[in-house]
Scaffold this motif. Structure first.
Motif: not given
Ligand SMILES: Cc1cc2nc3c(=O)[nH]c(=O)nc-3n(C[C@H](O)[C@H](O)[C@H](O)COP(=O)(O)OP(=O)(O)OC[C@H]3O[C@@H](n4cnc5c(N)ncnc54)[C@H](O)[C@@H]3O)c2cc1C
Ligand code: FES
Lengths: 151, 268
Positions: B112, B141-143, B166-167, B176-180, B182, B204
């Motif tokens: 993250g 996961g990135a911002r 990404v968030d 993709q968008v969402g928390v890592v 997923t 995280m």
């Protein structure tokens, strides 16, 4: 399809009865699967591919808020009033899915209480998980120190 | 390991994102530090400003590489160093990822934000020795898409899977968008035969470890990197204490079987 998500959560007999109601569908990349505010009368189980959930922002392209992948349930607004999608959905890659009619599944649930319970429990879990994910992202964990740190 | 910083010369400094830079260092003269292992960290001294712990982000050809996010006085000073300038380096410190204990197993690398920096040399080591391990899955996961590190390298890390989520995304992001966590659905691994390496913000780390435990990855095979403020880095001052652990010496990489009870307690 490997049993992940909803299919893994439902007892075998009920699973078979539910799957008898499923229709195989596919969506090409960029296809709009449903629009925010329209009537939520069905749901999908994603077999392959990914789907973006988005929110309409006036004057801009819809903003993606979450991506759903293989095995995931697409859509739960059919389960409770006002039975309208509160997000839009678009295929982010070619998608194959099982499509279920909400009316048929609810009729089956009225007869099959095990399915009813398993489905409801699963949907509550899904909503809970998405709520936790949304809250985590609100923390802005990767943002500037102090904005999201839990220390 | 030295108590006094050794001078290193800056031989590279490139932007990764708007606030993060990758700095490359070579020893001045013959006085090189012992070799670092992936997961270990150095104490980097920006002369006249101060010293901070920074993980090693690359180890090739004797070049010590660090990716630094400018958040305060010292990290910003280190981001601003120009080629030819000198910085002081102490190290190597800490436990490292200990890749050798994961030989033959599937690997899950979950990062993250800036947490990808300490995992990069681990991934590079795995990619360079493909037959030593099972499948390699890298989950990032990135911002935002703009905050993604090492973009040019990610394609080569998919053995078989490297996913990014990404968030928050602009309209031109096709990923993709969402928390890592997923991304775990897209990874291919046999849980009980998998070693996971997790680095990022503590929230995280906890969420990822919980999900991995749920999927059957044993706690002792979930290796997490924990950060606490550090001062001496040699196990003397107690700044980095977490329960019975001094993270500069017993960490930063710890098995989740040891970390879990400590992270569950708010303040120790
Ligand atoms: C083992 C270890 C490895 C690290 N590896 C890296 C790395 O590879 N790259 C990198 O950019 N950073 C890394 N860090 C974090 C880095 O050490 C801090 O960002 C740095 O100490 C900040 O110092 P400063 O003087 O620039 O800012 P300060 O003025 O000291 O701090 C600025 C702000 O950042 C907060 N802060 C400071 N340190 C941390 C921390 N560790 N976690 C959360 N918030 C913090 C402070 O509370 C303050 O709000 C690592 C830390 C540890 C303990
Ligand atoms: S930093 Fe001093 S004991 Fe760890």
């Amino acid at each position: 399809m490997k049993r992940v998500g909803l299919l893994a959560a439902i007892p075998e007999g009920s699973r078979e009865r539910l799957m008898e109601l499923g229709r195989e569908v596919s969506f090409p990349v960029d296809a709009r699967i449903f629009e925010e505010g329209s009537r939520a009368d069905r749901f999908w189980l994603i077999r392959t591919g990914t789907v973006n959930l988005d929110i309409h922002v006036p004057g801009r392209r819809a903003a993606v808020v979450e991506t759903l992948g293989e095995g995931r349930l697409l859509g739960w607004s059919w389960l409770c009033p006002p039975h309208q999608w509160h997000l839009g959905a678009e295929a982010a890659s070619p998608v194959r899915a099982w499509e279920f009619s909400a009316a048929e599944v609810l009729a089956l649930c009225a007869r099959d209480h095990e399915l009813d319970h398993a489905l409801l429990t699963y949907v509550v879990e899904v909503i809970g998980r998405r709520l936790r994910a949304a809250r985590t992202r609100l923390l802005d964990l990767y943002g500037p120190y102090g904005s999201g740190s839990d220390q | 390991m030295t108590a006094v910083p050794l001078p290193y010369r800056v031989v590279g400094n490139r932007a990764e994102t708007t606030d993060t830079r990758t700095v490359e260092l070579l020893p001045v003269g013959d006085g090189a530090l012992p070799a670092f292992r992936p997961g270990q960290f150095a104490m980097l001294y920006a002369f006249g400003v101060g010293e901070i712990p920074v993980s090693v982000a690359g180890l090739r050809d004797g070049v010590l590489t660090h990716t630094i996010r400018g958040v305060g006085a010292v990290s910003r000073a280190l981001c601003a160093v120009r080629p030819g300038a000198h910085v002081g380096v102490r190290g190597p410190f800490g436990t490292g990822w200990d890749l050798a204990t994961a030989a033959g197993r599937d690997l899950l690398v979950v990062a993250g934000g800036i947490g990808l920096a300490p995992l990069r040399p681990l991934v590079q080591a795995v990619v360079s020795m493909p037959h030593r391990h099972g499948r390699l899955n890298v989950l990032i996961g990135a911002r935002t898409p703009e905050d993604l590190l090492y973009r040019d390298e990610l394609e080569g890390w998919a053995r078989p899977y490297c996913g990014v989520t990404v968030d928050r995304a602009g309209t031109d992001w096709r990923g993709q968008v969402g928390v890592v966590t997923t991304l775990l659905d897209q990874a291919t691994f046999t849980p009980h035969d998998t070693t996971a390496f997790v680095c990022g913000p503590e929230v995280m780390i906890r969420a990822t470890a919980r999900e991995l435990l749920h999927r059957g990855v044993p706690a002792r095979h979930i290796r997490v990197s924990l950060e606490r403020n550090m001062h001496c880095a040699t196990g003397h001052c107690g700044h980095c204490q977490l329960g019975p652990l001094l993270l500069c010496r017993d960490g930063p990489v710890v098995g989740y079987d040891r970390a879990q009870p400590l992270l569950a307690v708010r303040e120790l």
